[in-house]
Design a protein around this motif. Structure first.
Motif, PDB file in Angstrom:
ATOM      1  N   ARG A 191      47.337  43.429  33.224  1.00  0.00           N
ATOM      2  CA  ARG A 191      46.957  42.145  32.619  1.00  0.00           C
ATOM      3  C   ARG A 191      46.699  42.267  31.122  1.00  0.00           C
ATOM      4  O   ARG A 191      47.148  41.445  30.334  1.00  0.00           O
ATOM      5  CB  ARG A 191      45.703  41.598  33.312  1.00  0.00           C
ATOM      6  N   PRO A 240      41.404  46.317  36.622  1.00  0.00           N
ATOM      7  CA  PRO A 240      41.979  44.981  36.372  1.00  0.00           C
ATOM      8  C   PRO A 240      42.632  44.831  34.998  1.00  0.00           C
ATOM      9  O   PRO A 240      43.425  43.909  34.794  1.00  0.00           O
ATOM     10  CB  PRO A 240      40.760  44.048  36.505  1.00  0.00           C
ATOM     11  N   ALA A 289      51.966  39.540  41.375  1.00  0.00           N
ATOM     12  CA  ALA A 289      50.674  39.334  42.036  1.00  0.00           C
ATOM     13  C   ALA A 289      49.509  39.497  41.060  1.00  0.00           C
ATOM     14  O   ALA A 289      48.411  38.975  41.312  1.00  0.00           O
ATOM     15  CB  ALA A 289      50.526  40.314  43.202  1.00  0.00           C
ATOM     16  N   LEU A 290      49.720  40.202  39.944  1.00  0.00           N
ATOM     17  CA  LEU A 290      48.656  40.349  38.951  1.00  0.00           C
ATOM     18  C   LEU A 290      48.309  39.024  38.296  1.00  0.00           C
ATOM     19  O   LEU A 290      47.237  38.879  37.702  1.00  0.00           O
ATOM     20  CB  LEU A 290      49.085  41.358  37.880  1.00  0.00           C
ATOM     21  N   LEU A 291      49.205  38.046  38.385  1.00  0.00           N
ATOM     22  CA  LEU A 291      48.944  36.717  37.842  1.00  0.00           C
ATOM     23  C   LEU A 291      48.385  35.777  38.912  1.00  0.00           C
ATOM     24  O   LEU A 291      48.340  34.571  38.735  1.00  0.00           O
ATOM     25  CB  LEU A 291      50.224  36.119  37.261  1.00  0.00           C
ATOM     26  N   ASP A 292      47.988  36.369  40.045  1.00  0.00           N
ATOM     27  CA  ASP A 292      47.421  35.591  41.157  1.00  0.00           C
ATOM     28  C   ASP A 292      48.398  34.541  41.678  1.00  0.00           C
ATOM     29  O   ASP A 292      48.007  33.430  42.072  1.00  0.00           O
ATOM     30  CB  ASP A 292      46.104  34.910  40.736  1.00  0.00           C
ATOM     31  N   VAL A 293      49.685  34.886  41.655  1.00  0.00           N
ATOM     32  CA  VAL A 293      50.700  34.019  42.241  1.00  0.00           C
ATOM     33  C   VAL A 293      50.786  34.364  43.726  1.00  0.00           C
ATOM     34  O   VAL A 293      51.328  35.401  44.106  1.00  0.00           O
ATOM     35  CB  VAL A 293      52.074  34.229  41.556  1.00  0.00           C
ATOM     36  N   ARG A 294      50.247  33.522  44.564  1.00  0.00           N
ATOM     37  CA  ARG A 294      50.146  33.837  45.979  1.00  0.00           C
ATOM     38  C   ARG A 294      51.368  33.369  46.770  1.00  0.00           C
ATOM     39  O   ARG A 294      51.660  33.882  47.840  1.00  0.00           O
ATOM     40  CB  ARG A 294      48.877  33.213  46.571  1.00  0.00           C
TER      41      ARG A 294
END
Length: 564
Positions: A97, A93, A125-130
């Protein structure tokens, strides 16, 4: 004072990255030994050294990307955590990031069968932008931030549709998109033209400053490192030779290796080979009114691509007196390569005329050019791909003699040994293959292969661009010594005006297929009349002062070309 004790105060005050006694081994072979340094948040540090010095191995150890079988000991503290002690599951992780990576070669770092956008969305996607729309908006915003014109078009393009400079901006954008605290840039400009190199380095410096990113820069160029980072760590054979602030290492190096690197940077030592260039300058002064060795007159070449006409060379003219060096300078796409293909007879001009030693090349086929090629040889750009890896050195150097049927078996063997000796290589290499040689040795073999026919003219196509500056310096000395001794005539193709100043006597600056400026090297570099030439000159790295002998302060660079 120990190397690590000379590091700048900001790096000691608040280390974002701290490397302590790092040792990396492949089996019993230690490639890095007890390396230590620290990088503060928002700071910048360069790892410098030649190929094989261990700088990229250290970067891979920090990124936990060492190949299977490698073993790393010591301590690598990243944002307070011992990265070497973490399991892969816990470290994964952090990639993207906390720590971003910009690789060396943009042409091989991206999947060629997927669009830029598809690969960029993985970084988003690493920024949790779905939401895909939100992810795309973030990507387009980042592409604009790194200076890509028309981000939407870039998003929908495949890698092969973008230039090298644009691909490197894409990679930087993907690395900074998740907003990491640390950015590792491994030779991020080594495959790029000098003007694009400056833009990429400017971009990295701006992102570091605006986002408070710690920058770990891997490079072999002391001038670039000193100009772009606060602290330097010099490596040789896996060991730290010197470390400290950029100013201290650049102006007051304590190690012999640091002093040698400084001496090998062309921009910092433009007159290093002045004595070897003097015979050519004398021949140039005597050449007035005499027939030149090479004459190119009004040459034009147009290609048809996808139904469109592309003029690669447009009314190009220049002449090269015997025993001198003429340089063709310009960025990728300027027409340099097409011009030398025309000069070698590998392409035929649409209009114009080319003569070499009084023989016309235009309109002649391969059989008719065979005699010309015996006296006109080419040294390729990349020593790692220009030599057949399945052949021995003796076969590689002897092949031109075999093809032209020159001499007896014993005479050919003697000429091969003579050619190798002329470039500083011994007979013990004859039975070895290219894979066992260093890059500098391979390029010396390529030069020996060109010399074995005893040609009058040699075309040098970026002969050192794939080599470290120290190896490059050795090759330059070999070429100039041979010219002074044998009176060889060179056509030198390069995008690096600093290197041209060391080697050439005259220069033609090419831009979009045309010669925009032409004359003696000193006149063109000291008093360029065209904005494009001034832009090329301004791109030469000059160390932290921004000036060097013969190198003025930087002027604004021309705007980068948008997508074709």
């Amino acid at each position: 004072m120990a190397p690590q004790d000379r590091l700048s105060a900001p790096a000691r005050a608040a280390p974002l990255l701290e490397v302590e006694d790092l040792t990396v081994s492949y089996g019993r072979n230690e490639v890095v030994r007890k390396a230590s340094f620290a990088l503060g948040r928002g700071g910048s540090l360069a790892l410098i050294g030649e190929s094989g010095s261990g700088k990229s191995t250290i970067a891979r150890a920090v990124l936990r990307l060492l190949p299977a079988g490698a073993r790393a000991t010591g301590r690598v503290t990243l944002d307070g955590a011992n990265a070497l002690a973490l399991s892969e599951r816990r470290f994964r992780p952090l990639r993207g990031r906390t720590i971003g990576f910009v690789p060396q070669d943009p042409g091989h770092a991206l999947n060629p069968v997927r669009t830029i956008g598809a690969q960029a969305l993985e970084a988003a996607a690493l920024l949790d932008v779905r939401d895909r729309a939100a992810g795309k908006a973030l990507v387009l915003e980042t592409f604009a931030e790194v200076g890509l014109d028309n981000p939407g078009r870039v998003f929908g393009s495949y890698p092969h549709q973008l230039s090298g400079g644009m691909l490197q901006r894409v990679l930087i954008g993907l690395a900074v998109l998740p907003r990491p605290a640390l950015l590792v840039a491994d030779e991020p400009t080594s495959a790029l033209d000098v003007t694009i190199q400056k833009r990429i380095l400017d971009l990295l410096s701006r992102l570091q400053r605006e986002r408070d990113i710690g920058l770990l820069l891997i490079t072999h160029d002391l001038a670039i490192a000193a100009e772009r980072t606060q602290s330097l760590v010099l490596l040789k054979d896996g060991q730290v030779q010197e470390a400290g602030s950029a100013k201290a290492v650049f102006f007051s190096p304590t190690s012999a290796y640091a002093r040698k690197l400084h001496a090998d940077v062309p921009a910092l030592n433009p007159d290093r080979y002045g004595a070897l260039r003097d015979p050519g300058l004398g021949r140039l002064a005597q050449a007035a009114g005499e027939a030149s060795k090479i004459e190119v007159r009004g040459v034009t070449k147009t290609f048809h691509v996808d139904g469109k006409a592309l003029t690669a060379v447009d009314a190009v003219s220049f002449s090269v007196p015997a025993g001198t060096t003429h340089a063709l300078v310009g960025e990728s796409g300027s027409g340099k390569t097409t011009t030398i293909r025309l000069l070698l007879g590998l392409e035929q001009p649409d209009t114009g005329d080319i003569t070499v030693a009084g023989e016309r090349l235009a309109g002649r086929g391969p059989d008719a050019l065979r005699g010309v090629w015996r006296h006109l040889q080419l040294i390729y750009q990349n020593p790692y791909t220009s030599l057949d890896p399945t052949w021995k050195i003796e076969q590689l150097v002897r092949e031109p003699l075999d093809r032209f049927g020159i001499g007896s078996r014993e005479e050919r063997a003697a000429r091969v040994r003579e050619a190798l000796a002329s470039v500083g290589l011994g007979e013990h290499l004859l039975a070895r293959g290219p894979a066992t040689l260093s890059g500098g040795q391979r390029q010396r073999v390529a030069i020996a292969r060109a010399l074995v026919l005893r040609p009058d003219v040699i075309v040098l196509d970026e002969p050192t661009s794939a080599l470290d500056v120290s190896v490059q310096a050795g090759i330059m000395e070999v070429l100039l010594t041979l010219q002074a001794k044998l009176g060889l005539t060179y056509v030198f193709v390069s995008h690096d005006l600093a290197l041209v100043r060391q080697l050439a006597h005259t220069v033609s600056v090419m831009h979009r297929g045309r010669i925009v400026e032409h004359g003696r090297v000193a006149d063109i570099l000291d008093n360029p009349r065209q904005p494009y030439t001034r832009a090329l000159r301004a791109s030469m790295p000059a160390g932290i002062s921004g000036t060097a002998r013969g190198v003025p302060r930087r002027v604004p660079i021309l705007a980068e070309q948008s997508l074709p």
